[in-house]
Design a protein around this motif. Structure first.
Motif, PDB file in Angstrom:
ATOM      1  N   HIS A 137       0.844  -1.195   0.000  1.00  0.00           N
ATOM      2  CA  HIS A 137       0.000   0.000   0.000  1.00  0.00           C
ATOM      3  C   HIS A 137       0.876   1.241   0.000  1.00  0.00           C
ATOM      4  CE1 HIS A 137      -3.466  -2.554   1.035  1.00  0.00           C
ATOM      5  NE2 HIS A 137      -2.645  -3.148   1.888  1.00  0.00           N
ATOM      6  N   GLN A 162       0.120   5.390   0.141  1.00  0.00           N
ATOM      7  CA  GLN A 162      -0.999   6.301   0.309  1.00  0.00           C
ATOM      8  C   GLN A 162      -0.578   7.639   0.897  1.00  0.00           C
ATOM      9  OE1 GLN A 162      -3.702   4.305   3.054  1.00  0.00           O
ATOM     10  NE2 GLN A 162      -2.795   5.322   4.793  1.00  0.00           N
ATOM     11  N   LYS A 177      -2.211  10.643   3.435  1.00  0.00           N
ATOM     12  CA  LYS A 177      -3.237  10.832   4.458  1.00  0.00           C
ATOM     13  C   LYS A 177      -3.106  12.236   5.043  1.00  0.00           C
ATOM     14  CE  LYS A 177      -4.679   9.104   9.014  1.00  0.00           C
ATOM     15  NZ  LYS A 177      -4.408   8.084  10.073  1.00  0.00           N
ATOM     16  N   LYS A 216      -7.917  10.112   3.050  1.00  0.00           N
ATOM     17  CA  LYS A 216      -6.839   9.310   2.482  1.00  0.00           C
ATOM     18  C   LYS A 216      -7.021   9.189   0.973  1.00  0.00           C
ATOM     19  CE  LYS A 216      -6.588   6.263   6.547  1.00  0.00           C
ATOM     20  NZ  LYS A 216      -6.690   4.847   6.998  1.00  0.00           N
ATOM     21  N   THR A 217      -5.893   8.983   0.299  1.00  0.00           N
ATOM     22  CA  THR A 217      -5.926   8.663  -1.117  1.00  0.00           C
ATOM     23  C   THR A 217      -4.711   7.809  -1.447  1.00  0.00           C
ATOM     24  OG1 THR A 217      -6.076   9.543  -3.369  1.00  0.00           O
ATOM     25  CG2 THR A 217      -4.652  10.724  -1.845  1.00  0.00           C
ATOM     26  N   LYS A 218      -4.872   6.874  -2.365  1.00  0.00           N
ATOM     27  CA  LYS A 218      -3.774   5.988  -2.743  1.00  0.00           C
ATOM     28  C   LYS A 218      -3.121   6.480  -4.019  1.00  0.00           C
ATOM     29  CE  LYS A 218      -5.817   1.824  -0.682  1.00  0.00           C
ATOM     30  NZ  LYS A 218      -6.271   0.432  -0.957  1.00  0.00           N
TER      31      LYS A 218
END
Length: 313
Positions: A116, A118, A120, A134-136
């Motif tokens: 993962h 990401q 935040k 949050k976003t990836k």
């Protein structure tokens, strides 16, 4: 409700959709407010990590020790405070807070599909619950490792205070010429020992092989001792300062076995008290770099002499 919009935007990487080692991610945190509000803090955290089940096996001449547990490994974690001047009063409207950070230019051992990466953002207001978003982003490991980084020298300094088996302090400085080596090279180690204690000590050098198997949501690490030094002459007397050099020919390391797992070697340097009643090992230094890149067969790990006695140098 004071805050209408709270989101993270980031720019796409040049020439593709995936970020990689050493890339810089630029973007902005957007906060849209309906009426004037106080913001205590606004932070951005960028992190890369993987959750997996770890099986850790240590092979000895007497058998093996096994430990299995769930864990998480962080490849990097970067935190930025986006309110440069501390708490602020923001007026009605849309506010933009830019950010920029560089992904570490290093190898990230992962089973890729389960890692993962990401961004935040966390916003704090007085007497209100924290807001988080949050976003990836997509990440792809570089195929080629940074050879220049592996050529850099290493230095570690460790200090130990004797309490149970003596008194005083001993300090050890360990130097290696570079971080990674090839199979036909020689590992040169310099150890500076300042023994200002009442206990005489002896340096001990050991190389361990760590075999890493990456499976979906699971990682198996098998550690075995493959080279060690038992030089009885290297005794550092109490209240003395000595420099010890050691040369280790790496061709003595076990050769590669074709397969799917990653093979790396770790150097361990420790000082061992010479008194019989002082059994503990102290001042451990580990070189966690990859000494000799190799591969091995997953199904042959336990059946290729891995639990044999280590060779001496």
């Amino acid at each position: 409700m004071t805050i209408k919009t709270f989101l993270i935007e980031h720019d796409e990487v040049d020439g593709g959709t995936h970020f990689t080692n050493g890339d810089t991610i630029q973007g902005r945190v957007i906060v849209e407010i309906l009426k004037e509000a106080e913001i205590k803090s606004l932070t951005l955290i960028a992190k890369g990590y993987e959750n997996f089940h770890l099986t850790d096996v240590f092979l000895t001449s007497y058998g093996s020790r096994r430990n299995s547990y769930p864990t998480v490994e962080f490849f990097y974690k970067v935190k930025q405070d986006l309110l440069k001047t501390g708490p602020q009063i923001l007026g009605e409207g849309r506010h933009t807070f830019p950010f920029s950070f560089k992904i570490p230019d290093k190898e990230m051992t992962t089973s890729s599909n389960w890692a993962h990466h990401q961004l935040k953002a966390k916003l704090k207001q007085p007497r209100k619950r924290d807001k988080k978003v949050k976003t990836k982003f997509l990440f792809q490991q570089k195929e080629d490792t940074d050879e220049f980084q592996h050529m850099e020298p290493q230095h570690v300094c460790i200090e130990h205070n004797f309490k149970s088996c003596g008194s005083g302090t001993v300090t050890m400085n360990v130097y290696t010429e570079q971080m990674a080596y090839k199979a036909d090279e020689t590992l040169n180690i310099k150890v500076e020992i300042n023994n200002q204690s009442t206990v005489s000590v002896r340096p001990k050098f050991t190389i361990y092989r760590k075999q890493k198997i990456l499976l979906p949501r699971q990682r198996i690490i098998i550690t075995s001792k493959v080279l060690q030094n038992l030089n009885k002459a290297d005794i550092i007397a109490a209240n003395s300062r000595v420099t010890v050099t050691k040369t280790i020919p790496l061709e003595k390391l076990p050769g590669p076995i074709c397969g799917v797992a990653k093979n790396e070697y770790q150097l361990k340097v420790c000082l061992k008290p010479t008194r019989k009643f002082a059994e503990q090992r102290i001042l451990v230094f580990r070189d966690n770099s990859e000494l000799v890149p190799q591969t091995l067969a997953q199904l042959a790990l336990m059946n290729n002499g891995m639990n044999r006695q280590p060779e001496y140098f």
